[in-house]
Each structure stands twice: as C-alpha cells, then as structure tokens.
Motif scaffolding. Structure first.
Motif, PDB file in Angstrom:
ATOM      1  N   UNK A 226       1.207  -1.227   0.417  1.00 27.30           N
ATOM      2  CA  UNK A 226       0.201   0.120   0.268  1.00 27.30           C
ATOM      3  C   UNK A 226       1.087   0.864   0.052  1.00 27.30           C
ATOM      4  N   UNK A 227      -0.134   1.682  -0.973  1.00 28.04           N
ATOM      5  CA  UNK A 227       1.475   3.370  -0.528  1.00 28.04           C
ATOM      6  C   UNK A 227       0.264   4.632  -1.236  1.00 28.04           C
ATOM      7  N   UNK A 228       0.451   6.053  -0.768  1.00 28.22           N
ATOM      8  CA  UNK A 228      -0.152   6.915  -0.768  1.00 28.22           C
ATOM      9  C   UNK A 228       0.461   7.798  -1.496  1.00 28.22           C
ATOM     10  N   UNK A 229       0.044   8.526  -2.091  1.00 26.05           N
ATOM     11  CA  UNK A 229       0.333   9.547  -2.828  1.00 26.05           C
ATOM     12  C   UNK A 229       0.741  11.098  -2.828  1.00 26.05           C
ATOM     13  N   UNK A 230       0.420  12.037  -2.256  1.00 27.42           N
ATOM     14  CA  UNK A 230       1.289  13.077  -2.298  1.00 27.42           C
ATOM     15  C   UNK A 230      -0.232  14.076  -1.430  1.00 27.42           C
ATOM     16  N   UNK A 231      -1.601  13.897  -1.798  1.00 28.80           N
ATOM     17  CA  UNK A 231      -2.618  14.494  -1.096  1.00 28.80           C
ATOM     18  C   UNK A 231      -3.329  13.728   0.501  1.00 28.80           C
ATOM     19  N   UNK A 232      -4.028  14.109   0.825  1.00 31.42           N
ATOM     20  CA  UNK A 232      -4.435  13.607   1.973  1.00 31.42           C
ATOM     21  C   UNK A 232      -5.167  12.309   2.468  1.00 31.42           C
ATOM     22  N   UNK A 233      -4.719  10.814   3.198  1.00 28.65           N
ATOM     23  CA  UNK A 233      -5.630   9.302   2.213  1.00 28.65           C
ATOM     24  C   UNK A 233      -5.356   8.748   3.391  1.00 28.65           C
ATOM     25  N   UNK A 234      -6.231   7.779   3.930  1.00 28.66           N
ATOM     26  CA  UNK A 234      -6.025   6.730   4.744  1.00 28.66           C
ATOM     27  C   UNK A 234      -5.892   5.605   4.230  1.00 28.66           C
ATOM     28  N   UNK A 235      -4.444   4.550   3.934  1.00 29.70           N
ATOM     29  CA  UNK A 235      -4.320   3.355   3.814  1.00 29.70           C
ATOM     30  C   UNK A 235      -4.755   2.361   4.807  1.00 29.70           C
ATOM     31  N   UNK A 236      -4.954   1.304   4.394  1.00 31.58           N
ATOM     32  CA  UNK A 236      -5.911   0.178   4.572  1.00 31.58           C
ATOM     33  C   UNK A 236      -5.167  -1.295   3.944  1.00 31.58           C
ATOM     34  N   UNK A 237      -3.856  -1.647   4.960  1.00 39.83           N
ATOM     35  CA  UNK A 237      -3.962  -2.773   4.446  1.00 39.83           C
ATOM     36  C   UNK A 237      -3.415  -3.821   5.254  1.00 39.83           C
ATOM     37  N   UNK A 238      -3.079  -5.119   4.805  1.00 37.91           N
ATOM     38  CA  UNK A 238      -2.375  -6.347   5.521  1.00 37.91           C
ATOM     39  C   UNK A 238      -1.319  -6.673   6.112  1.00 37.91           C
TER      40      UNK A 238
END
Length: 264
Positions: A226-238
């Motif tokens: 799981x990876x985010x970009x530049x903005x606000x985000x909520x990542x969810x991963x196992x």
C-alpha cells in the motif's frame, strides 16, 4: 493470529498548535479505520500537536499521562482500534519527540522517544531519547516503534529485527525533496531486516516545512502493498506475519550475520 489489518493516516492531522483540532482529526481517522476493519491506526509524527510549533514546543509538551494522551486513549477505546500517535512529551526538564501505542481498550502498550533528531529545529527544541527498542504485542504481532529520521539509520531497524519486531511502525514528517527515503530506503529496510514497516507521513505545508506524503506499508519481500500519493489519504493494508518464517529462510540476512566482524 498472524494477520493484522493496519490503517495509515496521511495528512496534516489537524491544525498545528490546536490540540482540539488534532484530536478531532484523530477521532475521525480512528472511526474510518475501524469501519474499514483495521485493528491498528498509525498517525504521523507529532499528530497530537502538529509539527511546526516553532517556539511553542515547550508549551505544548505534556507528560505521557497528560490530557492529550488520555484523550487519544479514549478515542482508541471508543472505536475499538489500537492507535499510534505522536506528541511532544515532557519528562522532567526535558521535552522529547515521542510516539505511543495504545491498545483498542485504551491502555498504553509502549512509548518511545525519538533517538535521532533531525536538523537544527528539532535539536533546538527536543532532547533525544536513549532507549532504541520499544515494543509491544498487539493481537499476536510484535510491534516496534521508531520516529521518522530514526528509520534512516540501518542500526535502528536492525536492532528491532534482532529484538523480534515483526511490524515496525514509524510516524514521520518527511519533507521534500527527500522522496528517496519513502520510495527507496523504507522498502530496503524492510527487505534487509525481514520485517514489515508502516511509514505514516504528514502532507502539505506547515510554516517553513513542506511535507512529502508518500506514506506506505513495506513488506519483507521488498514489495509495497500500500502506498499513498501527495494528498490526504487513509491507507488500509494487511500485515501477514505468517509469511515471515518462510521469507526469512529464503532471505537469511539475520542468521547469516557475522557480528564479530562488525565492531568499530
């Protein structure tokens, strides 16, 4: 249990200097993380206060059992999700850049004081910690804590690997233009130490600081689930720690070490 669903909050996580705003952002993130089935929420460095406090660091600092940490514990308990948060911790005359892990029942499981301070701003306002490894068991997973710049030193992550950490949680405030830390170094640390790394960054501008985003979960096989970009985000991963024995057998860095050769 060998699988732990983890949520990583990327964002400003509230207005710097506004404890009420930061706690509201934490509460919203915990609600969303719980709704997504996450058992652990990881927030960025200094998430209870914001990073860019200037000379207000000392005034914002609280004891480990102060009002803001207690409020964060209540948020974890209310939503039934473990939380890692960051805050300026006052301990006697010293102020530390600290992170804490509270369980889904609101009980404190581990606390860590950043051992490697980055730049003149941090060195002017914080005292470095002197305990390298802070760990706790969360639902069968051995969770360790570092903060931001700490993960950029190979010795810190290796110490966690040797101490049995399976999931290394790193609240961070990585700034531009150091994207290489998130994109290259963090996955390499996970690979060479055969553990998972949850790296949760701030994003956007705070005063003179321009944060890079790019939060991610790095796996021991070198992948980034799981990876985010530049903005606000909520990542969810196992996080599947059941994969670790086979991965460590295939990539035996820890057992093939020759520590007798590594003395200064």
């Amino acid at each position: 249990m060998t699988s732990l669903r983890v949520a990583l909050l990327q964002g400003p996580a509230g207005t710097p200097g506004s404890g009420r705003d930061c706690l509201a952002a934490l509460d919203d993130a915990a609600r969303r993380a719980a709704a997504a089935g996450a058992r652990l929420l990881v927030t960025p460095e200094l998430s209870l206060t914001g990073y860019a406090l200037g000379d207000g660091v000392a005034a914002a600092a609280e004891a480990a059992d102060g009002p803001s940490p207690r409020a964060a514990a209540r948020i974890a308990s209310r939503h039934g999700v473990a939380v890692v948060y960051g805050y300026p911790e006052r301990h006697g005359e010293a102020v530390h850049n600290s992170a804490a892990l509270v369980g889904p029942d609101g009980k404190t499981l581990a606390g860590y004081r950043k051992t490697h301070l980055y730049g003149g701003y941090e060195r002017a306002h914080y005292t470095p910690g002197d305990q390298l490894v802070a760990q706790a068991d969360l639902e069968g997973v051995r969770v360790g804590l570092l903060v931001c710049y700490d993960v950029e030193f190979p010795e810190t992550v290796r110490a966690h690997a040797l101490a049995g950490t399976e999931l290394l949680v790193v609240p961070t405030a990585l700034m531009r233009p150091y994207d290489i830390v998130a994109e290259t170094l963090v996955p390499a640390r996970a690979w060479e130490n055969q553990l998972y790394i949850a790296y949760a960054n701030r994003t956007g501008r705070e005063g003179e600081f321009d944060f890079a985003g790019l939060s991610r979960l790095a796996a021991p096989d070198g992948s980034v689930p799981a990876r985010a970009g530049r903005g606000e985000e909520l990542l969810v991963a196992e996080v599947d720690t059941g994969r670790l024995p086979a991965s460590r057998e295939q990539n035996p860095y820890l057992t093939d070490r020759r520590p007798g050769l590594y003395t200064a």
